[in-house]
Scaffold this motif. Sequence first.
Motif, PDB file in Angstrom:
ATOM      1  N   ASP A  63       0.678  -1.221   0.037  1.00 54.18           N
ATOM      2  CA  ASP A  63      -0.046  -0.088   0.198  1.00 54.18           C
ATOM      3  C   ASP A  63       0.971   1.241   0.077  1.00 54.18           C
ATOM      4  O   ASP A  63       2.034   1.329   0.219  1.00 54.18           O
ATOM      5  CB  ASP A  63      -0.802   0.128   1.218  1.00 54.18           C
ATOM      6  CG  ASP A  63      -1.815  -1.112   1.129  1.00 54.18           C
ATOM      7  OD1 ASP A  63      -2.365  -1.565   0.241  1.00 54.18           O
ATOM      8  OD2 ASP A  63      -2.096  -1.943   2.289  1.00 54.18           O
ATOM      9  N   THR A 102      -0.861  -0.265   6.767  1.00 56.04           N
ATOM     10  CA  THR A 102      -2.148   0.532   6.343  1.00 56.04           C
ATOM     11  C   THR A 102      -3.115   0.181   7.658  1.00 56.04           C
ATOM     12  O   THR A 102      -3.758   1.297   8.074  1.00 56.04           O
ATOM     13  CB  THR A 102      -3.013  -0.239   5.278  1.00 56.04           C
ATOM     14  OG1 THR A 102      -1.779  -0.010   4.115  1.00 56.04           O
ATOM     15  CG2 THR A 102      -4.157   0.628   4.687  1.00 56.04           C
ATOM     16  N   SER A 103      -3.462  -0.906   8.352  1.00 54.93           N
ATOM     17  CA  SER A 103      -3.997  -1.137   9.243  1.00 54.93           C
ATOM     18  C   SER A 103      -3.969  -0.454  10.686  1.00 54.93           C
ATOM     19  O   SER A 103      -4.813   0.061  11.218  1.00 54.93           O
ATOM     20  CB  SER A 103      -4.148  -2.645   9.633  1.00 54.93           C
ATOM     21  OG  SER A 103      -3.070  -2.987  10.264  1.00 54.93           O
ATOM     22  N   ALA A 106      -5.332   3.419   9.708  1.00 55.03           N
ATOM     23  CA  ALA A 106      -6.683   3.541   9.475  1.00 55.03           C
ATOM     24  C   ALA A 106      -7.352   4.429  10.525  1.00 55.03           C
ATOM     25  O   ALA A 106      -8.254   5.054  10.283  1.00 55.03           O
ATOM     26  CB  ALA A 106      -7.172   2.190   9.350  1.00 55.03           C
ATOM     27  N   GLY A 107      -6.868   4.282  11.838  1.00 57.51           N
ATOM     28  CA  GLY A 107      -7.873   4.657  12.760  1.00 57.51           C
ATOM     29  C   GLY A 107      -7.487   5.994  13.540  1.00 57.51           C
ATOM     30  O   GLY A 107      -6.104   6.271  13.092  1.00 57.51           O
ATOM     31  N   LYS A 111      -2.956   7.420  13.981  1.00 57.38           N
ATOM     32  CA  LYS A 111      -2.354   8.540  13.140  1.00 57.38           C
ATOM     33  C   LYS A 111      -1.911   9.394  14.313  1.00 57.38           C
ATOM     34  O   LYS A 111      -0.686  10.320  14.207  1.00 57.38           O
ATOM     35  CB  LYS A 111      -3.419   9.333  12.727  1.00 57.38           C
ATOM     36  CG  LYS A 111      -3.934   8.712  11.265  1.00 57.38           C
ATOM     37  CD  LYS A 111      -5.228   9.583  10.785  1.00 57.38           C
ATOM     38  CE  LYS A 111      -5.619   9.283   9.459  1.00 57.38           C
ATOM     39  NZ  LYS A 111      -5.955   8.018   9.302  1.00 57.38           N
ATOM     40  N   LEU A 141      -5.094   6.957   2.122  1.00 60.22           N
ATOM     41  CA  LEU A 141      -4.380   5.529   2.262  1.00 60.22           C
ATOM     42  C   LEU A 141      -4.901   4.853   0.835  1.00 60.22           C
ATOM     43  O   LEU A 141      -6.265   4.653   0.867  1.00 60.22           O
ATOM     44  CB  LEU A 141      -4.873   4.974   3.485  1.00 60.22           C
ATOM     45  CG  LEU A 141      -4.209   5.297   4.561  1.00 60.22           C
ATOM     46  CD1 LEU A 141      -4.842   4.570   5.873  1.00 60.22           C
ATOM     47  CD2 LEU A 141      -2.596   4.680   4.689  1.00 60.22           C
ATOM     48  N   GLN A 142      -4.090   4.162   0.380  1.00 57.76           N
ATOM     49  CA  GLN A 142      -4.335   3.400  -0.828  1.00 57.76           C
ATOM     50  C   GLN A 142      -3.663   1.956  -0.769  1.00 57.76           C
ATOM     51  O   GLN A 142      -2.460   1.823  -0.586  1.00 57.76           O
ATOM     52  CB  GLN A 142      -4.275   3.920  -2.045  1.00 57.76           C
ATOM     53  CG  GLN A 142      -5.184   4.810  -2.286  1.00 57.76           C
ATOM     54  CD  GLN A 142      -5.277   5.616  -3.679  1.00 57.76           C
ATOM     55  OE1 GLN A 142      -4.568   5.273  -4.430  1.00 57.76           O
ATOM     56  NE2 GLN A 142      -6.510   6.375  -3.934  1.00 57.76           N
TER      57      GLN A 142
END
Length: 142
Positions: A63, A102-103, A106-107, A111, A141-142
């Motif tokens: 990602d 990425t996980s 995500a929240g 961050k 995010l990708q």
Amino acid sequence: MKNKVLTIMLIMLVAISLLGVLVVVVINKMNDTGVANREPSIDEIVEASVEIPEITTNLAGNDYIKISFTIQTDGKKAKEELEKRNFQAKNIIITELSEVKTSELAGKAGKEKLQEVIKKELNELMQEGQVEQVYITSSILQ
């Protein structure tokens, strides 16, 4: 007798004067710490902040992320130093992001952790002040 009364009155006058000076000094010190501990205004925050433009980099895995930051410093000198260290700030951000999945981003907690890590790393570099806060101003995010 008159000299003794005059001497006592003079001593009392000096003691009262010293007490008054002491009270004024204590009040001034209390006011100074109140000014130093006050929250900065938004204009002061903007004036002491540095923008890190959008960075696109790979995360741990396949990602990638596009992300930008605004970094708040504690003053004008720290801002000037951070502007000169812009390339080092980008390096820290890219290096830290390469270790993150990425996980984990995500929240909110992920961050916030990233912001704290970047703040800590930048403060280790800074010589003319310190980083107060790191803000994520955009993130894809990708």
